[in-house]
Design a protein around this motif. Structure first.
Motif, PDB file in Angstrom:
ATOM      1  N   ALA A 169      -7.956 -48.240  48.366  1.00 11.76           N
ATOM      2  CA  ALA A 169      -9.074 -48.063  49.299  1.00 11.76           C
ATOM      3  C   ALA A 169     -10.211 -47.369  48.583  1.00 11.76           C
ATOM      4  N   ASN A 170     -11.318 -47.315  49.256  1.00 10.32           N
ATOM      5  CA  ASN A 170     -12.432 -46.484  48.816  1.00 10.32           C
ATOM      6  C   ASN A 170     -12.237 -45.117  49.490  1.00 10.32           C
ATOM      7  N   TYR A 171     -12.204 -44.075  48.697  1.00 11.65           N
ATOM      8  CA  TYR A 171     -11.920 -42.731  49.197  1.00 11.65           C
ATOM      9  C   TYR A 171     -13.224 -41.946  49.313  1.00 11.65           C
ATOM     10  N   TYR A 172     -13.411 -41.358  50.491  1.00 10.88           N
ATOM     11  CA  TYR A 172     -14.632 -40.622  50.784  1.00 10.88           C
ATOM     12  C   TYR A 172     -14.333 -39.138  50.993  1.00 10.88           C
ATOM     13  N   CYS A 173     -15.182 -38.329  50.441  1.00  9.75           N
ATOM     14  CA  CYS A 173     -15.136 -36.887  50.653  1.00  9.75           C
ATOM     15  C   CYS A 173     -16.093 -36.556  51.800  1.00  9.75           C
ATOM     16  N   ALA A 174     -15.730 -35.577  52.608  1.00 14.30           N
ATOM     17  CA  ALA A 174     -16.581 -35.178  53.726  1.00 14.30           C
ATOM     18  C   ALA A 174     -16.491 -33.675  53.926  1.00 14.30           C
ATOM     19  N   ALA A 175     -17.566 -33.119  54.468  1.00 10.12           N
ATOM     20  CA  ALA A 175     -17.615 -31.680  54.730  1.00 10.12           C
ATOM     21  C   ALA A 175     -18.075 -31.434  56.161  1.00 10.12           C
ATOM     22  N   LYS A 176     -17.480 -30.434  56.775  1.00 11.67           N
ATOM     23  CA  LYS A 176     -17.880 -30.062  58.126  1.00 11.67           C
ATOM     24  C   LYS A 176     -18.264 -28.597  58.127  1.00 11.67           C
ATOM     25  N   VAL A 177     -19.288 -28.287  58.906  1.00  6.56           N
ATOM     26  CA  VAL A 177     -19.776 -26.914  58.955  1.00  6.56           C
ATOM     27  C   VAL A 177     -19.452 -26.248  60.281  1.00  6.56           C
ATOM     28  N   LYS A 178     -18.865 -26.978  61.200  1.00  4.21           N
ATOM     29  CA  LYS A 178     -18.461 -26.437  62.491  1.00  4.21           C
ATOM     30  C   LYS A 178     -17.011 -26.806  62.745  1.00  4.21           C
ATOM     31  N   SER A 179     -16.444 -26.169  63.737  1.00  7.62           N
ATOM     32  CA  SER A 179     -15.051 -26.425  64.063  1.00  7.62           C
ATOM     33  C   SER A 179     -14.899 -27.506  65.132  1.00  7.62           C
ATOM     34  N   LEU A 180     -15.945 -28.235  65.426  1.00  5.95           N
ATOM     35  CA  LEU A 180     -15.865 -29.281  66.430  1.00  5.95           C
ATOM     36  C   LEU A 180     -14.940 -30.395  65.982  1.00  5.95           C
ATOM     37  N   TYR A 181     -14.177 -30.929  66.878  1.00  5.05           N
ATOM     38  CA  TYR A 181     -13.267 -32.050  66.646  1.00  5.05           C
ATOM     39  C   TYR A 181     -12.126 -31.658  65.707  1.00  5.05           C
ATOM     40  N   TYR A 196      -9.519 -32.010  62.571  1.00  2.00           N
ATOM     41  CA  TYR A 196      -9.788 -32.304  61.169  1.00  2.00           C
ATOM     42  C   TYR A 196      -9.640 -33.790  60.858  1.00  2.00           C
ATOM     43  N   SER A 197      -8.829 -34.473  61.608  1.00  2.95           N
ATOM     44  CA  SER A 197      -8.605 -35.891  61.358  1.00  2.95           C
ATOM     45  C   SER A 197      -9.671 -36.788  61.981  1.00  2.95           C
ATOM     46  N   ASP A 198     -10.580 -36.202  62.733  1.00  2.00           N
ATOM     47  CA  ASP A 198     -11.603 -36.965  63.434  1.00  2.00           C
ATOM     48  C   ASP A 198     -12.885 -36.989  62.605  1.00  2.00           C
ATOM     49  N   SER A 199     -13.294 -38.177  62.191  1.00  2.00           N
ATOM     50  CA  SER A 199     -14.462 -38.295  61.323  1.00  2.00           C
ATOM     51  C   SER A 199     -15.736 -37.836  62.014  1.00  2.00           C
ATOM     52  N   ARG A 200     -15.744 -37.797  63.332  1.00  2.35           N
ATOM     53  CA  ARG A 200     -16.944 -37.367  64.057  1.00  2.35           C
ATOM     54  C   ARG A 200     -17.283 -35.908  63.796  1.00  2.35           C
ATOM     55  N   GLY A 201     -16.322 -35.143  63.336  1.00  2.00           N
ATOM     56  CA  GLY A 201     -16.559 -33.723  63.124  1.00  2.00           C
ATOM     57  C   GLY A 201     -17.183 -33.389  61.793  1.00  2.00           C
ATOM     58  N   TYR A 202     -17.403 -34.375  60.959  1.00  4.28           N
ATOM     59  CA  TYR A 202     -17.913 -34.132  59.612  1.00  4.28           C
ATOM     60  C   TYR A 202     -19.411 -34.390  59.536  1.00  4.28           C
ATOM     61  N   ASP A 203     -20.090 -33.504  58.858  1.00  2.84           N
ATOM     62  CA  ASP A 203     -21.549 -33.541  58.815  1.00  2.84           C
ATOM     63  C   ASP A 203     -22.100 -34.205  57.563  1.00  2.84           C
ATOM     64  N   TYR A 204     -21.340 -34.159  56.487  1.00  3.16           N
ATOM     65  CA  TYR A 204     -21.822 -34.697  55.216  1.00  3.16           C
ATOM     66  C   TYR A 204     -20.731 -35.572  54.606  1.00  3.16           C
ATOM     67  N   TRP A 205     -21.181 -36.649  53.977  1.00  2.00           N
ATOM     68  CA  TRP A 205     -20.264 -37.620  53.380  1.00  2.00           C
ATOM     69  C   TRP A 205     -20.713 -38.000  51.978  1.00  2.00           C
ATOM     70  N   GLY A 206     -19.725 -38.251  51.120  1.00  4.12           N
ATOM     71  CA  GLY A 206     -20.018 -38.774  49.803  1.00  4.12           C
ATOM     72  C   GLY A 206     -20.110 -40.290  49.831  1.00  4.12           C
ATOM     73  N   GLN A 207     -20.382 -40.866  48.679  1.00  2.00           N
ATOM     74  CA  GLN A 207     -20.546 -42.307  48.574  1.00  2.00           C
ATOM     75  C   GLN A 207     -19.226 -43.034  48.366  1.00  2.00           C
TER      76      GLN A 207
END
Length: 125
Positions: free
Chosen positions: A92-104, A106-117
């Motif tokens: 697969a294509n593996y993406y890194c993501a960062a979240k700055v809040k505790s919303l959602y 950890y397994s929910d992509s909606r909670g992440y604010d920044y994504w890599g390519q």
């Protein structure tokens, strides 16, 4: 602006290992957590692993638990994914993501604010 840059992907054979890296650059952020997601051709993006930066608590998808290990370096806003015993279904294509809040969760992509390519991982049988 925040950039997340992944590295470490490649082509390996079944049973091999890879280590993915992700580092944040640009505007300084204070991640609540960082995670890895993956997307295979024709499939939806799925959660792989995540880590809470303050406590170091880690979370894994059932499909990778026991084979993958996530770790972080707080001072560098960096996260790593050690992948052992790789299987063709890990391709697969593996993406890194960062979240700055505790919303959602950890397994929910909606909670992440920044994504890599993304970085491609291909595992042949």
């Amino acid at each position: 602006q925040v950039q997340l840059r992944e590295s470490g992907g490649g082509e390996v054979q079944s049973g091999d290992s890879l280590r993915l890296s992700c580092a944040a650059s640009g505007r300084t952020i204070n991640p609540y957590g960082m995670g890895w997601f993956r997307q295979a051709p024709g499939k939806e993006r799925e959660f792989v692993a995540a880590i809470r930066f303050s406590a170091g608590s880690s979370y894994y998808a059932d499909s990778v638990a026991g084979r993958f290990t996530i770790s972080r370096v707080n001072a560098q806003n960096a996260v790593y994914l050690q992948m052992n015993s790789l299987k063709p279904e890990d391709t697969a294509n593996y993406y890194c993501a960062a979240k700055v809040k505790s919303l959602y969760a950890y397994s929910d992509s909606r909670g992440y604010d920044y994504w890599g390519q993304g970085t491609q991982v291909t595992v042949s049988s």
